[in-house]
Design an enzyme around this catalytic site. Sequence first.
Site, mmCIF file in Angstrom:
data_model
loop_
_atom_site.group_PDB
_atom_site.id
_atom_site.type_symbol
_atom_site.label_atom_id
_atom_site.label_comp_id
_atom_site.label_asym_id
_atom_site.label_seq_id
_atom_site.Cartn_x
_atom_site.Cartn_y
_atom_site.Cartn_z
ATOM 1 N N VAL A 1 -8.090 -6.292 -6.880
ATOM 2 C CA VAL A 1 -6.722 -5.047 -6.214
ATOM 3 C C VAL A 1 -5.824 -4.774 -7.160
ATOM 4 O O VAL A 1 -5.451 -3.208 -7.037
ATOM 5 C CB VAL A 1 -5.527 -5.779 -5.023
ATOM 6 C CG1 VAL A 1 -4.472 -4.847 -4.299
ATOM 7 C CG2 VAL A 1 -6.615 -6.646 -4.113
ATOM 8 N N CYS A 2 -5.559 -5.406 -7.763
ATOM 9 C CA CYS A 2 -5.149 -4.107 -9.116
ATOM 10 C C CYS A 2 -5.498 -2.775 -9.175
ATOM 11 O O CYS A 2 -4.250 -1.902 -9.772
ATOM 12 C CB CYS A 2 -4.655 -5.431 -10.221
ATOM 13 S SG CYS A 2 -3.775 -6.550 -10.211
ATOM 14 N N PRO A 3 -7.215 -2.346 -9.859
ATOM 15 C CA PRO A 3 -7.113 -1.233 -9.795
ATOM 16 C C PRO A 3 -6.888 -0.250 -9.608
ATOM 17 O O PRO A 3 -6.719 1.204 -9.212
ATOM 18 C CB PRO A 3 -8.546 -1.351 -10.896
ATOM 19 C CG PRO A 3 -9.063 -2.641 -9.931
ATOM 20 C CD PRO A 3 -8.116 -3.520 -10.143
#
Length: 187
Positions: A46-48
């Site tokens: 999810v972070c990118p």
Amino acid sequence: MSVIGKTVKPFTAQAYQNGEFMEVSEENFKGQWTVLCFYPADFTFVCPTELEDLQNEYDNLKDLGAEVYSCSTDTHFTHKAWHESSEAIGKVTYPMIGDPSHTLPQNFEVLREEEGLADRGTFIIDPNGVIQVAEVHAEGIGRDASALIEKMKKAQYVYNNPGEVCPAKWEEGSETLKPSIDLVGKI
């Protein structure tokens, strides 16, 4: 315990930005609006998507006089490697703070101590270094950076217009409220 209304505590950390390493401290957060976005870890799922979305709103936030920083408990070296290997992260031009000491996530109360990772926390900090907005999400819930624009406008309006507040669904240019005893029970 809430961090709202508190001044950013002292810290020093290394960041990666545009092919360079740089030192960042609480002093970087003064004299301008700041958006600080914590995320769990580099090389994840999810972070990118969040950091790329934040990059997509970066110019809009800069137009509002804000600088953006992302932060995880990874090192600035890991940020560089991620920036060079991920198409999404390769677009990022704002500073990516690496904080393996966990100082910043502890200061902002988003550290998951047992894992050594930060929660998804978004903070808007005013030019005096005071935290005005804090929002924390569970790890599986990605943020929408476009929502930051409206929150920033509201925070700036209240900051620049003491004695006025923004009601729900307030939009720039619409009516605000002036709290007083005369308004009690009339809204």
